[in-house]
Design an enzyme around this catalytic site. Sequence first.
Site, PDB file in Angstrom:
ATOM      1  N   HIS A 133      43.811  35.266  33.429  1.00  0.00           N
ATOM      2  CA  HIS A 133      44.061  35.067  31.996  1.00  0.00           C
ATOM      3  C   HIS A 133      44.125  33.593  31.622  1.00  0.00           C
ATOM      4  O   HIS A 133      44.110  33.257  30.439  1.00  0.00           O
ATOM      5  CB  HIS A 133      45.329  35.801  31.552  1.00  0.00           C
ATOM      6  CG  HIS A 133      46.617  35.156  31.954  1.00  0.00           C
ATOM      7  ND1 HIS A 133      47.334  35.545  33.059  1.00  0.00           N
ATOM      8  CD2 HIS A 133      47.336  34.150  31.399  1.00  0.00           C
ATOM      9  CE1 HIS A 133      48.433  34.825  33.156  1.00  0.00           C
ATOM     10  NE2 HIS A 133      48.453  33.964  32.156  1.00  0.00           N
ATOM     11  N   ASP A 135      44.450  40.036  37.939  1.00  0.00           N
ATOM     12  CA  ASP A 135      44.753  38.804  37.212  1.00  0.00           C
ATOM     13  C   ASP A 135      44.674  37.583  38.124  1.00  0.00           C
ATOM     14  O   ASP A 135      45.467  36.663  38.013  1.00  0.00           O
ATOM     15  CB  ASP A 135      46.127  38.875  36.529  1.00  0.00           C
ATOM     16  CG  ASP A 135      46.277  37.815  35.428  1.00  0.00           C
ATOM     17  OD1 ASP A 135      45.246  37.321  34.950  1.00  0.00           O
ATOM     18  OD2 ASP A 135      47.427  37.482  35.071  1.00  0.00           O
ATOM     19  N   SER A 137      51.844  30.020  34.696  1.00  0.00           N
ATOM     20  CA  SER A 137      50.866  31.005  35.157  1.00  0.00           C
ATOM     21  C   SER A 137      49.881  30.374  36.120  1.00  0.00           C
ATOM     22  O   SER A 137      49.279  29.343  35.830  1.00  0.00           O
ATOM     23  CB  SER A 137      50.101  31.595  33.963  1.00  0.00           C
ATOM     24  OG  SER A 137      50.941  32.382  33.163  1.00  0.00           O
TER      25      SER A 137
END
Length: 486
Positions: free
Chosen positions: A129, A159, A235
């Site tokens: 993402h 992911d 992230s």
Amino acid sequence: MRRFFLVGGALAVIGLGAFIAAGGSAPLAHHLSHGAAAQTVAPAPITEEVPQSRAQISLSYAPVVRQAAPAVASIYARRIVESRPNPFFDDPLFGQLFGDRGRAAPRVQNALGSAVIVSADGIVVSNYHVVGGADDIRVVLGDRREFAADVILADRESDLAVLQLRGAANLPVIDLADSDNIEVGDLVLAIGNPFGVGQTVSSGIVSALARSGLAMGSGRGYFIQTDAAINPGNSGGALVDMQGRLVGINTAILTRSGGSNGIGFAIPANLVEQVVAQAREGRSQFMRPWIGITGQAVDAALAEGFGLSLPQGVVIAQMHPRSPLGAAGLRVGDVVLAVDGEAVNSPQEMMFRLSAQGIGGEVELSYLRGQTHSSTDLILTAPPESPARNRVTITDLALRGLVAETINPAVIAEYNLHPEANGVVVVEARDLAARAGLMAGDVLLSVNRQPVMSSRDLERLLRDPSRYWEIEILREGQRSLLRFRL
């Protein structure tokens, strides 16, 4: 009198001459003789020692950070998003009136995240993402060196994304831990670039394991939960243990405010290792072993029906005729309890265990049938590509703009279709196909009440000169009829 000091995270017992490290043990203070009464050993004389260094009187994560932090980088990704045009601008009258005024210009989206260097030659791991669909990616190391990067493998479901830094060599690298060995309560550090303020370290513990069935980032899978502060920008960063090894890739948080509430999630290092291995083999998409089933977590009601004392395992609900589990002796209604001795309590957890082994690996499945516990060995294979997909693109027939493929096990895995699906799947729908109501992922069952078994059947049926059409489809498990006239 005994005195205790915290020394670098270990417990030192002064006066016993013993040093108890994490996972270690102290010498016994007494011994028991066989067939004789216990004899007490006189205690050692009590002595006092003055700490000789700062490390002996303080607890610090600095050595761990010094080892792991150089291998954590920041990512800046940019993607150009085409704005959806206003349909009036394509109209002959309105197009002349307005010209180019008011037309939506392409927009630039910027993404900020973190990455972990896993190879000295510039292979790094981040989240899908963060970099998925990016047109330009820049990776900045802790020493402020900057590299352009290319995505060499992207997997939306987990992911994860693997990138190659251009012109990189001799980079600092982080070692990967066996994420199956971590336990709830273990100390961990989260390293990343939250909010773009620069590299930041936060501490916490492993709060929970085997979090599954949650949609995190772009993926849905199996996660490690931690209370180490994770915020936007973390992230793709590293979750490390007290040896400075990578135990997971930070991917998401649960929050109502946008900030950390102490519930963060990381993708286990064992899956990261397998994704990186496939990227090194030249794959651009992560290939999971194919088992050809749908499963359901055993809840309290099912456990009672199966005669289980506790809700555990995954019951096989449906199975493809060519499923390797069927070839290994399992059948619908069996309850899979463990993979290589590791308990599985959800379909996501079971798939994680198999994916971490990779194509070509071999695992032992423990399962329950009735009241009988059994086990079998399973060789993990890729989904077969037969019958051939035979992709067709319809350019001049009733469903102009349709791209479709014949369904086989590989197609079922790629588009996440029902294990027993057959016929033709819609890959892309544009022009007349989109206006008719078709969408990517639809399974075409029949055209004008004639069954569609392959893409060749579809082409043949669409050559009918009829102006009235009836298309039967399967979408998200529901059958529907699309009727239209040309």
